[in-house]
Write a protein that holds these residues in place. Structure first.
Motif, PDB file in Angstrom:
ATOM      1  N   ILE A 176       0.848  -1.213   0.000  1.00 20.95           N
ATOM      2  CA  ILE A 176       0.000   0.000   0.000  1.00 20.95           C
ATOM      3  C   ILE A 176       0.882   1.261   0.000  1.00 20.95           C
ATOM      4  CG2 ILE A 176      -1.753   1.301   1.301  1.00 20.95           C
ATOM      5  CD1 ILE A 176      -2.795  -1.493   2.267  1.00 20.95           C
ATOM      6  N   TYR A 177       1.959   1.249   0.811  1.00 19.83           N
ATOM      7  CA  TYR A 177       2.843   2.424   0.853  1.00 19.83           C
ATOM      8  C   TYR A 177       3.475   2.680  -0.519  1.00 19.83           C
ATOM      9  CZ  TYR A 177       2.684   1.607   5.940  1.00 19.83           C
ATOM     10  OH  TYR A 177       2.274   1.392   7.227  1.00 19.83           O
ATOM     11  N   VAL A 178       3.899   1.591  -1.168  1.00 16.25           N
ATOM     12  CA  VAL A 178       4.553   1.759  -2.477  1.00 16.25           C
ATOM     13  C   VAL A 178       3.535   2.286  -3.499  1.00 16.25           C
ATOM     14  CG1 VAL A 178       5.672   0.515  -4.385  1.00 16.25           C
ATOM     15  CG2 VAL A 178       6.426   0.133  -2.037  1.00 16.25           C
ATOM     16  N   ILE A 238      16.714   5.748  -5.485  1.00 16.02           N
ATOM     17  CA  ILE A 238      16.357   4.337  -5.247  1.00 16.02           C
ATOM     18  C   ILE A 238      15.823   4.196  -3.827  1.00 16.02           C
ATOM     19  CG2 ILE A 238      17.240   1.952  -5.125  1.00 16.02           C
ATOM     20  CD1 ILE A 238      19.563   2.899  -6.977  1.00 16.02           C
ATOM     21  N   ILE A 239      14.695   3.496  -3.712  1.00 13.91           N
ATOM     22  CA  ILE A 239      14.189   3.173  -2.376  1.00 13.91           C
ATOM     23  C   ILE A 239      13.982   1.663  -2.284  1.00 13.91           C
ATOM     24  CG2 ILE A 239      11.779   3.725  -3.039  1.00 13.91           C
ATOM     25  CD1 ILE A 239      11.396   4.598  -0.089  1.00 13.91           C
ATOM     26  N   VAL A 240      14.565   1.071  -1.254  1.00 16.14           N
ATOM     27  CA  VAL A 240      14.288  -0.334  -0.958  1.00 16.14           C
ATOM     28  C   VAL A 240      13.302  -0.317   0.202  1.00 16.14           C
ATOM     29  CG1 VAL A 240      15.236  -2.541  -0.201  1.00 16.14           C
ATOM     30  CG2 VAL A 240      16.597  -1.056  -1.682  1.00 16.14           C
ATOM     31  N   GLN A 241      12.084  -0.735  -0.074  1.00 17.15           N
ATOM     32  CA  GLN A 241      11.031  -0.648   0.946  1.00 17.15           C
ATOM     33  C   GLN A 241      11.364  -1.557   2.132  1.00 17.15           C
ATOM     34  OE1 GLN A 241       8.548   1.572   0.631  1.00 17.15           O
ATOM     35  NE2 GLN A 241       7.523   1.004   2.519  1.00 17.15           N
ATOM     36  N   LEU A 242      11.302  -1.009   3.320  1.00 11.62           N
ATOM     37  CA  LEU A 242      11.553  -1.762   4.551  1.00 11.62           C
ATOM     38  C   LEU A 242      10.214  -2.035   5.252  1.00 11.62           C
ATOM     39  CD1 LEU A 242      14.608   0.311   5.825  1.00 11.62           C
ATOM     40  CD2 LEU A 242      14.652  -1.830   4.528  1.00 11.62           C
ATOM     41  N   PRO A 243      10.082  -3.069   6.040  1.00  8.73           N
ATOM     42  CA  PRO A 243      11.107  -4.046   6.413  1.00  8.73           C
ATOM     43  C   PRO A 243      11.355  -5.071   5.307  1.00  8.73           C
ATOM     44  CG  PRO A 243       9.006  -4.581   7.441  1.00  8.73           C
ATOM     45  CD  PRO A 243       8.789  -3.306   6.696  1.00  8.73           C
ATOM     46  N   VAL A 299      17.649   8.123  -1.631  1.00  3.60           N
ATOM     47  CA  VAL A 299      16.513   9.034  -1.407  1.00  3.60           C
ATOM     48  C   VAL A 299      15.994   8.994   0.028  1.00  3.60           C
ATOM     49  CG1 VAL A 299      14.731   7.381  -2.133  1.00  3.60           C
ATOM     50  CG2 VAL A 299      14.361   9.820  -2.493  1.00  3.60           C
ATOM     51  N   ASP A 300      16.268   7.903   0.745  1.00  4.97           N
ATOM     52  CA  ASP A 300      15.824   7.769   2.136  1.00  4.97           C
ATOM     53  C   ASP A 300      16.736   8.514   3.111  1.00  4.97           C
ATOM     54  OD1 ASP A 300      13.499   6.208   2.540  1.00  4.97           O
ATOM     55  OD2 ASP A 300      14.567   4.384   1.952  1.00  4.97           O
ATOM     56  N   GLY A 301      17.990   8.703   2.695  1.00  4.03           N
ATOM     57  CA  GLY A 301      18.960   9.276   3.622  1.00  4.03           C
ATOM     58  C   GLY A 301      19.423   8.271   4.655  1.00  4.03           C
ATOM     59  N   PHE A 302      19.381   6.980   4.307  1.00  3.59           N
ATOM     60  CA  PHE A 302      19.761   5.912   5.249  1.00  3.59           C
ATOM     61  C   PHE A 302      21.183   5.393   5.008  1.00  3.59           C
ATOM     62  CE2 PHE A 302      15.059   4.275   5.582  1.00  3.59           C
ATOM     63  CZ  PHE A 302      14.725   5.400   6.310  1.00  3.59           C
ATOM     64  N   HIS A 303      21.802   5.768   3.877  1.00  4.27           N
ATOM     65  CA  HIS A 303      23.138   5.244   3.547  1.00  4.27           C
ATOM     66  C   HIS A 303      24.163   5.773   4.568  1.00  4.27           C
ATOM     67  CE1 HIS A 303      26.876   4.578   1.384  1.00  4.27           C
ATOM     68  NE2 HIS A 303      26.215   3.762   0.589  1.00  4.27           N
ATOM     69  N   ILE A 314      17.130   2.624  12.280  1.00  4.99           N
ATOM     70  CA  ILE A 314      17.379   3.028  10.889  1.00  4.99           C
ATOM     71  C   ILE A 314      16.707   4.358  10.559  1.00  4.99           C
ATOM     72  CG2 ILE A 314      16.885   2.465   8.459  1.00  4.99           C
ATOM     73  CD1 ILE A 314      17.389  -0.397   9.046  1.00  4.99           C
ATOM     74  N   PHE A 315      15.472   4.510  11.026  1.00  3.25           N
ATOM     75  CA  PHE A 315      14.718   5.705  10.680  1.00  3.25           C
ATOM     76  C   PHE A 315      15.161   6.936  11.475  1.00  3.25           C
ATOM     77  CE2 PHE A 315      12.051   2.254   9.264  1.00  3.25           C
ATOM     78  CZ  PHE A 315      11.558   2.713   8.051  1.00  3.25           C
ATOM     79  N   TYR A 316      15.875   6.701  12.579  1.00  2.60           N
ATOM     80  CA  TYR A 316      16.099   7.827  13.493  1.00  2.60           C
ATOM     81  C   TYR A 316      17.569   8.117  13.792  1.00  2.60           C
ATOM     82  CZ  TYR A 316      11.230   7.142  13.651  1.00  2.60           C
ATOM     83  OH  TYR A 316       9.942   7.001  13.243  1.00  2.60           O
TER      84      TYR A 316
HETATM   85  N1  GUN Z   1       8.961   1.524   5.146  1.00  2.58           N
HETATM   86  C1  GUN Z   1       8.119   2.379   5.781  1.00  2.58           C
HETATM   87  N2  GUN Z   1       8.530   3.649   5.627  1.00  2.58           N
HETATM   88  C2  GUN Z   1       9.661   3.608   4.882  1.00  2.58           C
HETATM   89  C3  GUN Z   1      10.553   4.597   4.380  1.00  2.58           C
HETATM   90  O1  GUN Z   1      10.405   5.802   4.601  1.00  2.58           O
HETATM   91  N3  GUN Z   1      11.613   4.139   3.659  1.00  2.58           N
HETATM   92  C4  GUN Z   1      11.815   2.816   3.410  1.00  2.58           C
HETATM   93  N4  GUN Z   1      12.881   2.475   2.701  1.00  2.58           N
HETATM   94  N5  GUN Z   1      11.000   1.870   3.858  1.00  2.58           N
HETATM   95  C5  GUN Z   1       9.934   2.265   4.589  1.00  2.58           C
END
Ligand code: GUN
Length: 280
Positions: free
Chosen positions: A48-50, A94-99, A119-123, A169-171
Motif C-alpha cells: 500500500i505504501y509503495v 532508489i528506495i528499498v522498501q523496509l522491512p 533518497v531515504d537518507g539511510f546510507h 534506521i529511521f532515526y
Molecule cells: N517503510 C516504511 N517507511 C519507509 C521509508 O520511509 N523508507 C523505506 N525504505 N521503507 C519504509
C-alpha cells in the motif's frame, strides 16, 4: 480553565500543496526525474505504501520504476538489481522498501545503494555527512515531522520532545536534523521502564512504535503536540500508535492515522527525488 480547541492535522491537504510545488518544478525541466522502488515479498502495508508513492509520482510527473521481487529472493539477486539501478542514468533515486524479509542483511543492502541515489537518507555516507553538518538528503520522515511542527504555529523553543521508537534506521539522524529547532529531544524505546512518566512529560510526543493504540490518554501531557508515526494494519484498516479518540480530547494538536504523517512523508520523499535529480 476551558480546554483550548484541538487542531487535527490534515496531512492530505498539506501534502497536496507540497506535491503541487514539486509538479510545477518538474514541469519546468527537460528531463523527468526517475524513482525506482524495490519491494520484496507480500507485506500488505508495504504494498500500500509503495502504491501511494506511485500515485504521488504520477501526479508530479516523476517516472516510477517498480521492482517487485519474491519473498524468497536471494540477497545476491537484490544486490544485482541495485547495482543495475545504480548505473541506470534514468534513475535518480532508489528506495528499498523496509522491512525486508529475514534473509537480508539490511545494512549491507542499504550500503549497496549509490549514495547519490539514496533518497531515504539511510546510507552510511549520507548519515556521516549529515552528522558532520554537511549538506545531504534528510530523511523524508524527519522532514515530514519538521513540517508538521511548523504547521502547529506554536513556539517550539526549548520544548521537551519525546520520540518513542524501536527502530534505529529511521532515526539515526533525527536529533541532528532537528537541532536548529532548539528542542530538548529524548529518544526512548517502547519498553523503557519509565515509559509513561517520560511520555507524560513530553510537550511534543512522537510515537513510532507500530503497536495499535499503544499511547493512551493517561500517557499524554495536557495540551501536548502529538505526532503519530506508527501504523498497524488492523483488519483492513490502518490504525496509529495513538488512541486517537481518547488523546484528541487533551492534546493541543494531533496527527491522525491515516491521513497525517503518511502523506507528508510521501511528499517529502518526492521532494528528495527532485533534489537528487538536480544533483545527478
Ligand atoms: N517503510 C516504511 N517507511 C519507509 C521509508 O520511509 N523508507 C523505506 N525504505 N521503507 C519504509
Amino acid at each position: 480553565m476551558t480546554q483550548q480547541q484541538t487542531i487535527i492535522f490534515d496531512g492530505q491537504k498539506a501534502a497536496q500543496k507540497i506535491l503541487e510545488e514539486i509538479k510545477s518544478k518538474v514541469s519546468s525541466k527537460d528531463k523527468k526525474p526517475g524513482l525506482a522502488a524495490i519491494l520484496i515479498g507480500d507485506d500488505r502495508p508495504s504494498h500500500i505504501y509503495v502504491k501511494n508513492k506511485e500515485k504521488a509520482c504520477q501526479f508530479c510527473d516523476i517516472t516510477f520504476h517498480k521492482y517487485f521481487l519474491e519473498e524468497n529472493t536471494p540477497q545476491k539477486e537484490l544486490l544485482c538489481c541495485i547495482e543495475f539501478l545504480n548505473k541506470d542514468p534514468d534513475i535518480d533515486a532508489i528506495i528499498v522498501q523496509l522491512p525486508l524479509p529475514k534473509q537480508f542483511d539490511v545494512e549491507k543492502v542499504i550500503s549497496s545503494i549509490d549514495p547519490k541515489k539514496d533518497v531515504d537518507g539511510f546510507h552510511p555516507q549520507t548519515i556521516k555527512d549529515i552528522m558532520a553538518g554537511k549538506p545531504g538528503i534528510n530523511s523524508a520522515l524527519v522532514q515530514a515531522i519538521r513540517e508538521i511542527l511548523k504547521q502547529t504555529e506554536q513556539d517550539l523553543n526549548g520544548k521537551k520532545m519525546i520520540l518513542v521508537s524501536n527502530c534505529d534506521i529511521f532515526y539515526n539522524t533525527f536529533v541532528k536534523e532537528l537541532e536548529d529547532l532548539m528542542l530538548d529531544i529524548e529518544v526512548i524505546f517502547s519498553d523503557n521502564k519509565k515509559l509513561e512518566q517520560k511520555t507524560k512529560s513530553a510537550e511534543i510526543l512522537v510515537s513510532a512504535v507500530g503497536k495499535a493504540k499503544f499511547i493512551t490518554r493517561s500517557m499524554v501531557k495536557k495540551d501536548a503536540i502529538v505526532i503519530d508515526v506508527g501504523t498497524s494494519l488492523v483488519g483492513k484498516k490502518f490504525v496509529g500508535d495513538v488512541n486517537f479518540e481518547e488523546v484528541k480530547k487533551i492534546a493541543s494538536f494531533i496527527t491522525p492515522v491515516p491521513g497525517g504523517v503518511g502523506p507528508m512523508t510521501v511528499a517529502m520523499l518526492l521532494k528528495n527525488v527532485y533534489e537528487l535529480s538536480q544533483n545527478n
